[in-house]
Scaffold this motif. Sequence first.
Motif, PDB file in Angstrom:
ATOM      1  N   SER A 178       0.842  -1.197   0.000  1.00 36.95           N
ATOM      2  CA  SER A 178       0.000   0.000   0.000  1.00 36.95           C
ATOM      3  C   SER A 178       0.879   1.249   0.000  1.00 36.95           C
ATOM      4  O   SER A 178       2.113   1.166   0.006  1.00 36.95           O
ATOM      5  CB  SER A 178      -0.925  -0.007   1.216  1.00 36.95           C
ATOM      6  OG  SER A 178      -1.835   1.076   1.163  1.00 36.95           O
ATOM      7  N   VAL A 179       0.241   2.393  -0.005  1.00 38.55           N
ATOM      8  CA  VAL A 179       0.978   3.656   0.037  1.00 38.55           C
ATOM      9  C   VAL A 179       1.223   4.047   1.494  1.00 38.55           C
ATOM     10  O   VAL A 179       0.606   3.508   2.403  1.00 38.55           O
ATOM     11  CB  VAL A 179       0.201   4.764  -0.698  1.00 38.55           C
ATOM     12  CG1 VAL A 179       0.053   4.434  -2.169  1.00 38.55           C
ATOM     13  CG2 VAL A 179      -1.178   4.996  -0.070  1.00 38.55           C
ATOM     14  N   PHE A 180       2.140   4.979   1.690  1.00 38.07           N
ATOM     15  CA  PHE A 180       2.492   5.415   3.045  1.00 38.07           C
ATOM     16  C   PHE A 180       2.413   6.929   3.111  1.00 38.07           C
ATOM     17  O   PHE A 180       2.359   7.623   2.092  1.00 38.07           O
ATOM     18  CB  PHE A 180       3.882   4.918   3.434  1.00 38.07           C
ATOM     19  CG  PHE A 180       4.949   5.245   2.427  1.00 38.07           C
ATOM     20  CD1 PHE A 180       5.690   6.415   2.529  1.00 38.07           C
ATOM     21  CD2 PHE A 180       5.201   4.392   1.360  1.00 38.07           C
ATOM     22  CE1 PHE A 180       6.666   6.725   1.596  1.00 38.07           C
ATOM     23  CE2 PHE A 180       6.181   4.682   0.419  1.00 38.07           C
ATOM     24  CZ  PHE A 180       6.911   5.854   0.536  1.00 38.07           C
ATOM     25  N   ASP A 181       2.408   7.448   4.333  1.00 40.20           N
ATOM     26  CA  ASP A 181       2.273   8.891   4.517  1.00 40.20           C
ATOM     27  C   ASP A 181       3.569   9.493   5.048  1.00 40.20           C
ATOM     28  O   ASP A 181       4.587   8.804   5.231  1.00 40.20           O
ATOM     29  CB  ASP A 181       1.100   9.213   5.445  1.00 40.20           C
ATOM     30  CG  ASP A 181       1.228   8.546   6.817  1.00 40.20           C
ATOM     31  OD1 ASP A 181       2.342   8.074   7.166  1.00 40.20           O
ATOM     32  OD2 ASP A 181       0.212   8.492   7.543  1.00 40.20           O
ATOM     33  N   THR A 194      -9.224   2.184  -6.157  1.00 40.51           N
ATOM     34  CA  THR A 194      -7.892   2.799  -6.222  1.00 40.51           C
ATOM     35  C   THR A 194      -8.050   4.185  -6.843  1.00 40.51           C
ATOM     36  O   THR A 194      -9.160   4.598  -7.184  1.00 40.51           O
ATOM     37  CB  THR A 194      -6.905   1.958  -7.060  1.00 40.51           C
ATOM     38  OG1 THR A 194      -7.221   2.092  -8.446  1.00 40.51           O
ATOM     39  CG2 THR A 194      -6.921   0.497  -6.658  1.00 40.51           C
ATOM     40  N   SER A 195      -6.934   4.869  -6.987  1.00 32.32           N
ATOM     41  CA  SER A 195      -6.979   6.227  -7.531  1.00 32.32           C
ATOM     42  C   SER A 195      -6.986   6.273  -9.047  1.00 32.32           C
ATOM     43  O   SER A 195      -7.101   7.346  -9.631  1.00 32.32           O
ATOM     44  CB  SER A 195      -5.774   7.030  -7.012  1.00 32.32           C
ATOM     45  OG  SER A 195      -5.763   7.071  -5.607  1.00 32.32           O
ATOM     46  N   VAL A 223       7.636   5.251  -5.582  1.00 29.16           N
ATOM     47  CA  VAL A 223       6.791   4.638  -6.606  1.00 29.16           C
ATOM     48  C   VAL A 223       5.377   5.162  -6.416  1.00 29.16           C
ATOM     49  O   VAL A 223       4.739   4.902  -5.393  1.00 29.16           O
ATOM     50  CB  VAL A 223       6.786   3.097  -6.494  1.00 29.16           C
ATOM     51  CG1 VAL A 223       5.881   2.491  -7.571  1.00 29.16           C
ATOM     52  CG2 VAL A 223       8.192   2.537  -6.594  1.00 29.16           C
ATOM     53  N   ASN A 224       4.885   5.910  -7.386  1.00 27.40           N
ATOM     54  CA  ASN A 224       3.549   6.492  -7.253  1.00 27.40           C
ATOM     55  C   ASN A 224       3.021   6.943  -8.612  1.00 27.40           C
ATOM     56  O   ASN A 224       3.697   7.720  -9.292  1.00 27.40           O
ATOM     57  CB  ASN A 224       3.590   7.704  -6.310  1.00 27.40           C
ATOM     58  CG  ASN A 224       2.204   8.115  -5.847  1.00 27.40           C
ATOM     59  OD1 ASN A 224       1.613   7.457  -5.008  1.00 27.40           O
ATOM     60  ND2 ASN A 224       1.669   9.181  -6.403  1.00 27.40           N
ATOM     61  N   PRO A 225       1.842   6.428  -9.033  1.00 26.65           N
ATOM     62  CA  PRO A 225       1.005   5.422  -8.385  1.00 26.65           C
ATOM     63  C   PRO A 225       1.595   4.024  -8.558  1.00 26.65           C
ATOM     64  O   PRO A 225       2.519   3.811  -9.345  1.00 26.65           O
ATOM     65  CB  PRO A 225      -0.329   5.548  -9.133  1.00 26.65           C
ATOM     66  CG  PRO A 225       0.057   6.035 -10.492  1.00 26.65           C
ATOM     67  CD  PRO A 225       1.239   6.933 -10.288  1.00 26.65           C
ATOM     68  N   GLY A 236      -2.700   1.132  -9.043  1.00 28.36           N
ATOM     69  CA  GLY A 236      -3.323   2.455  -9.073  1.00 28.36           C
ATOM     70  C   GLY A 236      -3.467   3.147  -7.741  1.00 28.36           C
ATOM     71  O   GLY A 236      -4.140   4.174  -7.641  1.00 28.36           O
ATOM     72  N   TYR A 237      -2.839   2.636  -6.671  1.00 21.94           N
ATOM     73  CA  TYR A 237      -2.874   3.333  -5.380  1.00 21.94           C
ATOM     74  C   TYR A 237      -1.956   4.546  -5.429  1.00 21.94           C
ATOM     75  O   TYR A 237      -0.825   4.454  -5.899  1.00 21.94           O
ATOM     76  CB  TYR A 237      -2.415   2.414  -4.248  1.00 21.94           C
ATOM     77  CG  TYR A 237      -3.174   1.113  -4.124  1.00 21.94           C
ATOM     78  CD1 TYR A 237      -4.510   1.103  -3.745  1.00 21.94           C
ATOM     79  CD2 TYR A 237      -2.541  -0.106  -4.374  1.00 21.94           C
ATOM     80  CE1 TYR A 237      -5.208  -0.093  -3.618  1.00 21.94           C
ATOM     81  CE2 TYR A 237      -3.230  -1.306  -4.249  1.00 21.94           C
ATOM     82  CZ  TYR A 237      -4.562  -1.291  -3.872  1.00 21.94           C
ATOM     83  OH  TYR A 237      -5.242  -2.485  -3.758  1.00 21.94           O
ATOM     84  N   SER A 238      -2.440   5.679  -4.921  1.00 16.26           N
ATOM     85  CA  SER A 238      -1.644   6.910  -4.925  1.00 16.26           C
ATOM     86  C   SER A 238      -1.542   7.490  -3.522  1.00 16.26           C
ATOM     87  O   SER A 238      -2.527   7.530  -2.780  1.00 16.26           O
ATOM     88  CB  SER A 238      -2.264   7.958  -5.853  1.00 16.26           C
ATOM     89  OG  SER A 238      -2.088   7.594  -7.202  1.00 16.26           O
TER      90      SER A 238
END
Length: 464
Positions: free
Chosen positions: A136-139, A307-308, A163-165, A169-171
């Motif tokens: 998943s993505v992180f903050d 997803t985004s 890596v984004n997205p 497609g997770y952003s």
Amino acid sequence: MGLFDLLSANRSENLFLPAHGRGNALPKKIKNLLKLRPGIWDLPELFEIGGPLIREGAIAESQKSSAYEVGVDRCWYGVNGATGLLQSALLALARPGQAVLMPRNIHKSCIHACLFGGLVPLLFDVPYLSDRGHASVFDKKWLQSVFKKVKEFEEDIAAVVLVNPTYQGYSADIESLIKEIHSHCLPVLVDEAHGAQLISQVSPDLPKSAISFGADLVVHSLHKSAPGLVQSAVLWSQGDKVDPFNIERSIELLQTSSPSSLLLASCESSIKELIESKGIKKLKSRIEEAKLLKDFLINKKVPLLKTSDPLRIILHTSKFGLSGIEVDKRFIKKRIIGELAEPGTLTFCLGLSSHKRLGKRFVRTWNEILTSSGEQKACFFKRPPFSIVTRPLKPFTYSWGSNFEKVKLQDAIGRISVEMVCPYPPGIPLLIPGEILDEARVEWLIEQKCFWPEQISDFVRVIC
């Protein structure tokens, strides 16, 4: 069926990359070019044409124009995919012996670049979605904890890669991550291979490109989310943290000295599609159509993950205890061909062509699979046993070049790998050269072998 028969066949619903959908969404100029006498476009770096690293000629002017339109300082077209430009960017950022901080869901091309350049890959863990088996993505807070841990390694860190997205497609909130990295006086390279369409800014609901937030280097694959031909890509550069001379020297090292004129033309035309009004209008239309399709599927109880990326459909197969890899085979039999089959999901890329008649076929196929499979419990996946930050136990180049022996996975505890274990796609390494196979990693790899039976071997090569 032979290669030429396969290339000419087109009897399926194409829900895989490249995004132009077997030519349906290719830019008009490329379509017209391909209609001319066969091979007329297959030209060398003539004086009038030039090339990505030549100061004069049509390619130089095109790159200058694209950079201006997108709002960056420089750009270089690539004919070796995002792979070649990601590797060139990494080699431009760091000297041999320096470390590069990168997430565990990095593409294998960046690991290979570390090998080429004698760089130390410092890999940091990312959040994990156990209901589907996805990174998943992180903050910003997560990244701050990574930087805190990195201090213990006492490495000379040259840069950070994001890596984004993601492939699915997770952003993330990429603006806050770039600001955090810059606060440590480090340049940032963003692998935005699956996000070229973000430079269009077609809707305030969609994420913005890392270019908008000052990323020093950004790489786009122009066939994944733009209407480019396979292998077309672009590297964008802005600011003064990375010397353009170093970038061009690295590109010269890794890219062919005879770039395809057709692919270079595809770079120009696909970028124009993303920034000019006609192309943006087409992209908006495809996104609206995709929203309607997803709404239809959800109303018919098809389990989709959010997803985004509006142009990707993520079928959540593990919710019903089904492997996305096996479900993919059933869809293929119905001539609905997806892009990425994983143990818990099956990703379909709608791309930039129309799929107005897909909905009912998709629902019918999914319901047939459910009916024949019977009721099964949802499947959950064990989180990978990675520490917050890790580095190879042995130097990368030493491990890669060492004498090795082939042992069974279960007998590899305490040994050091000389190879990369990496299901492809998605091309995210589970093990890299120089890493030690402790008990937790071996148990996890054996479990992954069950999920990816055709992708992960029963054996692993380790240092003698």
